[in-house]
Design an enzyme around this catalytic site. Structure first.
Site, PDB file in Angstrom:
ATOM      1  N   TYR A  28       0.812  -1.222   0.000  1.00 17.59           N
ATOM      2  CA  TYR A  28       0.000   0.000   0.000  1.00 17.59           C
ATOM      3  C   TYR A  28       0.844   1.270   0.000  1.00 17.59           C
ATOM      4  O   TYR A  28       0.516   2.253   0.685  1.00 17.59           O
ATOM      5  CB  TYR A  28      -0.941   0.023   1.213  1.00 17.59           C
ATOM      6  CG  TYR A  28      -1.964  -1.079   1.219  1.00 17.59           C
ATOM      7  CD1 TYR A  28      -3.080  -1.025   0.391  1.00 17.59           C
ATOM      8  CD2 TYR A  28      -1.821  -2.181   2.054  1.00 17.59           C
ATOM      9  CE1 TYR A  28      -4.022  -2.043   0.402  1.00 17.59           C
ATOM     10  CE2 TYR A  28      -2.762  -3.201   2.069  1.00 17.59           C
ATOM     11  CZ  TYR A  28      -3.858  -3.122   1.230  1.00 17.59           C
ATOM     12  OH  TYR A  28      -4.783  -4.128   1.241  1.00 17.59           O
ATOM     13  N   TYR A 155     -14.503  -4.391   2.361  1.00 15.07           N
ATOM     14  CA  TYR A 155     -13.150  -4.846   2.032  1.00 15.07           C
ATOM     15  C   TYR A 155     -12.997  -6.256   2.594  1.00 15.07           C
ATOM     16  O   TYR A 155     -13.171  -6.479   3.794  1.00 15.07           O
ATOM     17  CB  TYR A 155     -12.074  -3.930   2.635  1.00 15.07           C
ATOM     18  CG  TYR A 155     -10.682  -4.486   2.437  1.00 15.07           C
ATOM     19  CD1 TYR A 155     -10.015  -4.310   1.227  1.00 15.07           C
ATOM     20  CD2 TYR A 155     -10.062  -5.216   3.446  1.00 15.07           C
ATOM     21  CE1 TYR A 155      -8.756  -4.849   1.026  1.00 15.07           C
ATOM     22  CE2 TYR A 155      -8.796  -5.759   3.256  1.00 15.07           C
ATOM     23  CZ  TYR A 155      -8.149  -5.567   2.047  1.00 15.07           C
ATOM     24  OH  TYR A 155      -6.899  -6.112   1.843  1.00 15.07           O
ATOM     25  N   ASP A 246     -17.459 -12.454   7.535  1.00 11.03           N
ATOM     26  CA  ASP A 246     -16.022 -12.184   7.487  1.00 11.03           C
ATOM     27  C   ASP A 246     -15.622 -11.540   8.815  1.00 11.03           C
ATOM     28  O   ASP A 246     -15.695 -10.329   8.983  1.00 11.03           O
ATOM     29  CB  ASP A 246     -15.708 -11.264   6.303  1.00 11.03           C
ATOM     30  CG  ASP A 246     -14.226 -10.905   6.205  1.00 11.03           C
ATOM     31  OD1 ASP A 246     -13.462 -11.284   7.118  1.00 11.03           O
ATOM     32  OD2 ASP A 246     -13.844 -10.222   5.241  1.00 11.03           O
ATOM     33  N   LYS A 275      -6.105 -12.600  11.321  1.00  8.27           N
ATOM     34  CA  LYS A 275      -5.607 -11.490  12.141  1.00  8.27           C
ATOM     35  C   LYS A 275      -5.333 -11.905  13.586  1.00  8.27           C
ATOM     36  O   LYS A 275      -4.299 -12.465  13.888  1.00  8.27           O
ATOM     37  CB  LYS A 275      -6.538 -10.290  12.029  1.00  8.27           C
ATOM     38  CG  LYS A 275      -6.482  -9.636  10.635  1.00  8.27           C
ATOM     39  CD  LYS A 275      -7.033  -8.261  10.622  1.00  8.27           C
ATOM     40  CE  LYS A 275      -7.019  -7.638   9.237  1.00  8.27           C
ATOM     41  NZ  LYS A 275      -5.686  -7.328   8.720  1.00  8.27           N
TER      42      LYS A 275
END
Length: 433
Positions: A28, A155, A246, A275
């Site tokens: 990014y 996202y 999600d 995560k």
């Protein structure tokens, strides 16, 4: 063969930032004009330290993964022990205790009745598997469905399937022509829930509905109420649409409960996790599903097999790190810390919500997001983002803004004193930036 001694000598007079610039491409990041990358040499608790000894509060949990603090001794000990027993083994045709034990411990605490675990490498691949499960489920049933429902501004990752179900944005611009068609709907609220549920009731070729429960992370920490999501899920189930939650970002305590979907009456068919799964120690992804999904792949016809896998599927070290992280997460002290952070954020929200530079402030669980008033529409590319990022780094705080939106998403062990320091820095930034 290359002479590594010569390579080492050529970099010997450079510091780590200069060496990095010569050989690394960062995520990014527009590398042409990127700010120098800060060399971090160690982490301890909520802090990371650079090569000059400067301490930074990791207020975003290193991209939302580090839920218990850096270099946690319990996780480190368990990982070290596993390294001397089994570092990895192929997971096709073989199994091992860490993978089985993690599934046995995780499935009972997930929302609803999740029955099977499929291991992958990260959040994006966990989503890829979920999508493939749903699409092939209908194909295996002999009633193919190809359309997918998702939220605008969502996202779900950077692989092609995950990009396809994510809102079209600067993240996907270069690839839009290659992404499969998805129907995007607005986040539900009081004004539109009736229209949304009515629309869903008329869908006939939709395989699944995928969503980030309660919070859209990279979309700007957009938040919405569980009761309206629950109505959407109920409408989907009535229409025969499979449900993918999600929980890559929201799982493991972020929303105030262990999983965001605990706040729903109607539970998902599939859950994606990553995560915080390993406590931020290393990559691991999980896709769980009900027996109804799993049973659709049981057949004498080998074409009904789920043909998906990764070289490091169910890596034993990552599984052990996850088990150690679960040990800590399920302690009463951790839940107390989650509630403490939630209460602190709520007080700070009340303190700053009327500030003229605050366009909006929102909070769910341990996550609080502040949207800067800029007078015009801003985006992820806003220059304000760089100004705020540098401002907080100078004060020893890692806050990575999403355009004109900053958010605090800390490890659960963060102290009240460190939270107060971050709040004070934000108030200063509102006056000075």
């Amino acid at each position: 063969m290359p002479d590594n001694s010569q390579v080492s000598t050529s970099f010997s007079e450079l510091n780590l930032t200069e060496r990095d610039k010569k050989v690394i491409w960062h995520p990014y990041t527009q590398m042409k004009n990127a700010l120098p990358h800060i060399p971090i040499v160690r982490g301890e608790g909520v802090y990371v330290f650079d090569e000059h000894g400067k301490r930074y509060i990791d207020a975003v949990s290193s991209w939302w993964v580090n839920i218990h603090g850096h270099s946690h001794p319990h996780i480190a000990q368990k990982v070290a022990e596993q390294l001397t027993v089994l570092e990895h083994v192929i997971f096709a045709g073989f199994t091992h205790e860490p993978a089985v034990l993690l599934a046995e411990r995780l499935l009972p605490i997930l929302p609803g009745k999740q029955d099977k675990v499929f291991y992958t490498d990260n959040g994006s691949t966990a989503v890829e598997v979920a999508l493939k499960m749903c699409l092939q489920y209908w194909d295996n049933k002999g009633t193919p469905k190809t359309k997918i429902l998702a939220f605008k501004n969502a996202y779900h990752g950077d692989t092609f399937g995950a990009m396809s179900v994510s809102g079209r944005s600067i993240f996907t611009d270069a690839f839009n022509s290659l992404l499969f068609d998805v129907e995007f709907i607005d986040l539900p609220d009081e004004s539109n829930i009736s229209n949304l549920t009515s629309h869903i009731s008329n869908l006939t070729d939709t395989a699944c509905f995928i969503f980030e429960p309660l919070i859209l992370g990279s979309g700007g920490m957009l938040m919405y109420e569980a009761k309206y999501l629950d109505e959407l899920v109920a409408a989907c189930k009535k229409a025969g649409i499979l449900i993918i939650a999600d929980e890559v970002m929201t799982g493991f305590g972020r929303t105030g409960t262990y999983f965001a979907c605990e706040k729903l009456i109607h539970k998902p068919d599939i859950i994606c996790l990553s995560k915080g799964l390993t406590g931020g120690t290393m990559p691991l992804g999980i896709t769980t599903c009900t027996d109804e999904i799993f049973d659709a792949f049981l057949s004498d016809d080998k074409l009904k097999t789920l043909y998906h896998g990764h070289s490091f599927t169910a890596n034993p070290i990552a599984c052990v790190a996850s088990l150690a992280s679960l040990d800590i997460l399920l302690q009463k002290e951790t839940l107390a810390n989650i509630k403490r952070i939630e209460a602190k954020h709520a007080l700070f929200l009340q303190e700053i919500k009327a500030h003229p530079k605050v366009k909006a402030v929102r909070q769910t669980g341990t996550i609080i997001a502040i949207e800067w008033e800029t007078g015009n529409e801003t985006s992820y590319l806003s220059n304000l983002r760089n100004l705020l990022y540098a401002y907080f780094l100078d004060k020893g705080i890692i806050l990575r803004p999403l355009g004109n939106i900053i958010y605090i998403l800390p490890p659960y062990i963060i102290s009240d004193e460190d939270l107060d320091y971050i709040y004070a820095a934000i108030k200063s930034a509102l006056e000075e930036v």
